[in-house]
Each structure stands twice: as C-alpha cells, then as structure tokens.
Enzyme design. Structure first.
Site, PDB file in Angstrom:
ATOM      1  N   SER A 132      28.248  -1.252  31.038  1.00  0.00           N
ATOM      2  CA  SER A 132      29.341  -2.208  31.257  1.00  0.00           C
ATOM      3  C   SER A 132      30.331  -2.252  30.101  1.00  0.00           C
ATOM      4  O   SER A 132      31.478  -2.668  30.289  1.00  0.00           O
ATOM      5  CB  SER A 132      28.785  -3.606  31.533  1.00  0.00           C
ATOM      6  OG  SER A 132      28.061  -4.099  30.423  1.00  0.00           O
TER       7      SER A 132
ATOM      8  N   PHE B 276      29.953   2.775  20.763  1.00  0.00           N
ATOM      9  CA  PHE B 276      29.815   3.658  21.922  1.00  0.00           C
ATOM     10  C   PHE B 276      29.339   2.842  23.113  1.00  0.00           C
ATOM     11  O   PHE B 276      28.305   2.167  23.057  1.00  0.00           O
ATOM     12  CB  PHE B 276      28.807   4.775  21.629  1.00  0.00           C
ATOM     13  CG  PHE B 276      28.626   5.733  22.765  1.00  0.00           C
ATOM     14  CD1 PHE B 276      29.597   6.676  23.056  1.00  0.00           C
ATOM     15  CD2 PHE B 276      27.484   5.699  23.542  1.00  0.00           C
ATOM     16  CE1 PHE B 276      29.441   7.571  24.104  1.00  0.00           C
ATOM     17  CE2 PHE B 276      27.313   6.593  24.594  1.00  0.00           C
ATOM     18  CZ  PHE B 276      28.294   7.527  24.880  1.00  0.00           C
TER      19      PHE B 276
ATOM     20  N   GLU C 220      24.418  -7.995  23.624  1.00  0.00           N
ATOM     21  CA  GLU C 220      23.449  -6.929  23.835  1.00  0.00           C
ATOM     22  C   GLU C 220      22.035  -7.264  23.357  1.00  0.00           C
ATOM     23  O   GLU C 220      21.076  -6.646  23.799  1.00  0.00           O
ATOM     24  CB  GLU C 220      23.927  -5.642  23.141  1.00  0.00           C
ATOM     25  CG  GLU C 220      25.282  -5.148  23.605  1.00  0.00           C
ATOM     26  CD  GLU C 220      25.299  -4.733  25.063  1.00  0.00           C
ATOM     27  OE1 GLU C 220      24.297  -4.181  25.557  1.00  0.00           O
ATOM     28  OE2 GLU C 220      26.320  -4.974  25.731  1.00  0.00           O
TER      29      GLU C 220
END
Length: 173
Positions: free
Chosen positions: A11, A7, A84
């Site tokens: 960005s 999900f 991330e």
C-alpha cells in the site's frame, strides 16, 4: 539532496501518506513481495484476521522508492513506525535498491519477522482468498487492499499472476 529513501512494495506504493521529494520505480534484490502477514489491525482483527503484504526472504521485488527531505525525515520515520509497526510484525532494515534511473541508494524497508505470530508464510492461493474475503480492519476492507495493490502493480507494468488471479476472484465475489 537528501539520502533518506523508503521502499514501498504494498500500500505504500499507492498510498504513501508522507511528503517526499520524488518517487521512482525501484528494484530490491534479496526479498520478494508476498501476501504472508496476518493483519490484526489494518485489514482484519485478531478474531478475523486479514492478509497483507510483507517482504519475505529471497528473490526480488519491484516497487516504489520515495526520497524524503532531511528536515522531514524524523516525522516521516515516526509516521512509518506508527503505520507499519503497530504489532511489530516487520523489522526495519536498510537495503540497497536500484532506482529505474540506474542509481543505487540505501532505503528503509520493512521485512517480515518470521518469528512473529502474524507471519502466515506461503499460503495456497485458495486459502489466501478465503482469508481476505470479508476481512475488515481499521484501514478498510481487505479485498480493497489486495485489489488496489494488484491494480497499481499492473499500472507500473509489474506482472504478478498470482496476485492478478486473487484480485480477479475478489472482484467476482
């Protein structure tokens, strides 16, 4: 068909950076998109932090879901973790999301860690503007990130008046 989904709410919506079988708008309940993470790497530095989006508790978030092929999942996960989890400000979670087609799937989401020193919390819009303006990191200028995300949300028909205001102010600077 693959059961691996990711999900995207910032960005990742306009620059996923990984191969996927399909993408579809989706809804995540129980978390909302917020400009609540001090960026020390991608859109700022520790000396001059920027702000990036995180998924924070409560509400709901419209974003983009990506289905990833089983044979590329391991590489995709490695890529996402490198992108991330640079400073571990996010926690990996599996949440049920609802695709626009009505299908419910389990997706990997990156939730902000409230205990992390990069968690900015809910900042007033004027303070967000001050932080974002002029911040630059290894992935580029912070205003560009905010403006691109706002534009993509608008293209998807997702209303976010605070983000739209912030993007407009950044364009005017």
């Amino acid at each position: 068909m693959s059961n691996f989904w990711v999900f995207g709410y910032g960005s990742l919506m306009w620059n996923p950076g990984f191969d996927h079988l399909r993408s579809e708008p989706a809804l995540l309940r129980g978390a909302h998109r917020a400009l609540c993470v001090y960026s020390w790497v991608h859109r700022g530095t520790q000396e001059r932090p920027g702000l990036v989006f995180g998924l924070d508790n409560g509400g709901a978030c419209r974003g983009m879901a990506y289905q990833v092929a089983e044979d590329t999942w391991s590489n995709t996960l490695d890529y996402l973790r490198a992108r991330e989890q640079t400073t571990m400000v996010y926690k990996e979670h599996w949440h049920t999301i609802e695709l626009d087609s009505g299908e419910n799937v389990q997706a990997l989401v990156y939730m902000v860690d409230h205990a992390h020193p990069q968690y900015a919390g809910a900042l007033p819009l004027e303070r967000q503007l001050e932080i974002v303006d002029g911040a630059v990191g290894k992935s580029g200028e912070n205003p560009e990130y905010v403006i691109n995300t706002a534009a993509h949300l608008e293209e998807m028909g997702i209303a976010d008046t605070n983000l739209a205001w912030l993007a407009q102010q950044l364009k005017n600077l």
